[in-house]
Write a protein that holds these residues in place. Sequence first.
Motif, PDB file in Angstrom:
ATOM      1  N   VAL A   1       0.848  -1.192   0.000  1.00 16.91           N
ATOM      2  CA  VAL A   1       0.000   0.000   0.000  1.00 16.91           C
ATOM      3  C   VAL A   1       0.882   1.240   0.000  1.00 16.91           C
ATOM      4  O   VAL A   1       2.016   1.219   0.486  1.00 16.91           O
ATOM      5  N   GLY A   2       0.369   2.339  -0.561  1.00  8.89           N
ATOM      6  CA  GLY A   2       1.086   3.605  -0.552  1.00  8.89           C
ATOM      7  C   GLY A   2       1.364   4.082   0.859  1.00  8.89           C
ATOM      8  O   GLY A   2       0.646   3.764   1.808  1.00  8.89           O
ATOM      9  N   LEU A   3       2.418   4.842   1.009  1.00  7.36           N
ATOM     10  CA  LEU A   3       2.857   5.303   2.321  1.00  7.36           C
ATOM     11  C   LEU A   3       1.888   6.330   2.894  1.00  7.36           C
ATOM     12  O   LEU A   3       1.507   7.285   2.215  1.00  7.36           O
ATOM     13  N   PRO A   4       1.470   6.146   4.157  1.00  8.00           N
ATOM     14  CA  PRO A   4       0.590   7.142   4.785  1.00  8.00           C
ATOM     15  C   PRO A   4       1.286   8.495   4.893  1.00  8.00           C
ATOM     16  O   PRO A   4       2.493   8.569   5.115  1.00  8.00           O
ATOM     17  N   ASN A   5       0.513   9.546   4.750  1.00  5.57           N
ATOM     18  CA  ASN A   5       1.038  10.902   4.789  1.00  5.57           C
ATOM     19  C   ASN A   5       1.695  11.183   6.143  1.00  5.57           C
ATOM     20  O   ASN A   5       1.050  11.097   7.178  1.00  5.57           O
ATOM     21  N   GLY A   6       2.983  11.511   6.128  1.00  2.11           N
ATOM     22  CA  GLY A   6       3.675  11.906   7.350  1.00  2.11           C
ATOM     23  C   GLY A   6       4.241  10.758   8.164  1.00  2.11           C
ATOM     24  O   GLY A   6       4.879  10.987   9.193  1.00  2.11           O
ATOM     25  N   LEU A   7       4.035   9.505   7.736  1.00  6.26           N
ATOM     26  CA  LEU A   7       4.541   8.354   8.483  1.00  6.26           C
ATOM     27  C   LEU A   7       5.621   7.637   7.687  1.00  6.26           C
ATOM     28  O   LEU A   7       5.735   7.781   6.479  1.00  6.26           O
ATOM     29  N   LYS A   8       6.402   6.819   8.386  1.00  4.49           N
ATOM     30  CA  LYS A   8       7.399   5.983   7.728  1.00  4.49           C
ATOM     31  C   LYS A   8       6.893   4.571   7.520  1.00  4.49           C
ATOM     32  O   LYS A   8       7.424   3.828   6.700  1.00  4.49           O
ATOM     33  N   ASP A   9       5.861   4.203   8.274  1.00  2.81           N
ATOM     34  CA  ASP A   9       5.278   2.870   8.188  1.00  2.81           C
ATOM     35  C   ASP A   9       3.873   2.946   8.764  1.00  2.81           C
ATOM     36  O   ASP A   9       3.644   3.635   9.758  1.00  2.81           O
ATOM     37  N   ALA A  10       2.937   2.253   8.134  1.00  6.15           N
ATOM     38  CA  ALA A  10       1.546   2.296   8.605  1.00  6.15           C
ATOM     39  C   ALA A  10       1.393   1.726  10.009  1.00  6.15           C
ATOM     40  O   ALA A  10       0.422   2.036  10.701  1.00  6.15           O
ATOM     41  N   ASN A  11       2.343   0.914  10.445  1.00  5.18           N
ATOM     42  CA  ASN A  11       2.275   0.373  11.801  1.00  5.18           C
ATOM     43  C   ASN A  11       2.483   1.446  12.872  1.00  5.18           C
ATOM     44  O   ASN A  11       2.243   1.189  14.056  1.00  5.18           O
ATOM     45  N   GLU A  12       2.924   2.629  12.462  1.00  4.91           N
ATOM     46  CA  GLU A  12       3.011   3.748  13.402  1.00  4.91           C
ATOM     47  C   GLU A  12       1.630   4.319  13.715  1.00  4.91           C
ATOM     48  O   GLU A  12       1.468   5.061  14.688  1.00  4.91           O
ATOM     49  N   MET A  13       0.646   4.006  12.883  1.00  2.31           N
ATOM     50  CA  MET A  13      -0.700   4.553  13.042  1.00  2.31           C
ATOM     51  C   MET A  13      -1.431   3.878  14.199  1.00  2.31           C
ATOM     52  O   MET A  13      -1.420   2.656  14.337  1.00  2.31           O
ATOM     53  N   GLU A  14      -2.070   4.686  15.045  1.00  2.00           N
ATOM     54  CA  GLU A  14      -2.767   4.157  16.212  1.00  2.00           C
ATOM     55  C   GLU A  14      -3.879   3.187  15.819  1.00  2.00           C
ATOM     56  O   GLU A  14      -4.127   2.200  16.508  1.00  2.00           O
ATOM     57  N   ALA A  15      -4.559   3.453  14.727  1.00  2.00           N
ATOM     58  CA  ALA A  15      -5.657   2.581  14.303  1.00  2.00           C
ATOM     59  C   ALA A  15      -5.146   1.172  14.023  1.00  2.00           C
ATOM     60  O   ALA A  15      -5.778   0.178  14.411  1.00  2.00           O
TER      61      ALA A  15
END
Length: 549
Positions: free
Chosen positions: A72-86
Amino acid sequence: MRKIEISTTHTKIKGMLVSTAMMVALASAAAGCSGKEETGGSQAPSGAPAGAANAPADGKVVSSPLTLSYFVGLPNGLKDANEMEAYKELEKKTGIHVNFMHPAVGQEANQFNLMLSSGDYPDVIEWGWSAYPGGGQNALNNGVIIKLNDYIDKYAPNLKKFLAENPEARKQVSTDNGDIYTFPFIRNDPSLQTYFGLGIRKDWLQKLQLPMPETIDEWHTVLKAFKEKDPNGNGKADEIPMLLLKSKLAFGNLYLNAWGVRYDFYLDNGKVQYGPVKPQYKEFLTTMRNWYKEGLIDPDYAATNDKQKDAKVTGDLVGATDMAVGGGIGKYMAAMKDKHPTFDLAGAPYPTLKKGDKPVQGQQEPIFNGYGAVITKNNKHIIETVKWLDYKYGEEGHMLFNFGVPGKSYTMENGFPKYTDDVMKNKDGLSFSAALSKYAVPFGAPLVQDKRYQEQNASMPQQTEALKTWVQPDNKGILPPLSLTSEEASQIALIMNDVKTYTDEMFDKFVMGAEPIENFDKFVDRLNKMNIQEAVKIEQAAYERYLKR
């Protein structure tokens, strides 16, 4: 997950990919390859699933740790989607960890193609499947991904319920023969389907005592005043009355709609048409040529990129331009708040030829634009993956991925999920989308987008008024998402790759005066010899199949 605004017709999205015809061959060849080994968990049988996987007593999807791979494309402002709280919360809820494979920003299409050609597919691919030649149906036919109907019926109660309650959404999510191939990104509310249009300097209009332009003639008057009457007040003739990025086909739709046609395929009384061969397109080109000659159009429009456009707008030079409600009006108003206190923007109506006429076509996304998460044929844990993806369509998942974590990214106020200051007024200066990406991803992801997200993403008065203006066109001429057969996809790719290149080239030549407008008939003859009418027939056949879904 990184915000991608995807076109509503598959022909426009195909332009994102390199050598679409080659991709078909690569994907077909790769279909018989598998570079994965089974690592445990419930393996999906061929054909319909035999029965529900055993659910752990704690309510998780798996009883022992399971890791899935996910492109998947990189989330805006993150280095990895696993950084996302959700996603952290989703892992706790389900027991499933995900190794995200993020292509380099700007290289998404190239890396997608390389992945397909390798045959080493991850478990899940999140992508705009209208960009795949022949769409999701052809990806199924090529053996790249699996059909989801039976899995959704047995293991995805949330998505199943939504599709049952929203038949038009199910129609768009399904292929012509009824197959469902993706967990879709859904914009089910009309207020979410429009987010882009013409923006104009409201403060310049007020300074010059000009009304908001509604017709092409009124636009000419306003743009001429922007050029000649020094609205930025610096004593220099440096204003750019109008700048539209050609890369977004803004010329082709934001003004061309006034003549009732589009820059690509569109509908006219149930019949598919191709705009650039129509006499109205010649009238449009004549107008644009005159405006360019008068200096009303940025002479560097063809070479201007997004970064350069931002510099021109925030440099107090641009009178009117194409913009999104968040990434345009919101971004520019925030950037100029302290730098230029009187700076003001407004969403301008889509122009017409006659005063009082209703605009014919604007920008409007379908309920489903082809973007979603598919399960590849290499996935050895299909049932668990289906359950994991389905979580986003339930009540908990809907709130988690639209708003994030209660108390951190939003609070409930009188039943309304209000984003916190960390999202709306980020202390580190992050944009709304970048700040929200730390917690959730309600844009361009497999879920049902919540309109309460957009109400806060577009909370400035300028944004809310712009959306009210931009939704005015009837949009009856916009084609719904269509499916092509493998043969049709190959034909369209061969025809439209050349047609688009030639049409784009001639647009610049006509507008800039390198080609006289008198040669328009020769231009149309050349398009006909390039088999544009055959492409129209293919689109018509696909549209008629869509009506029968």
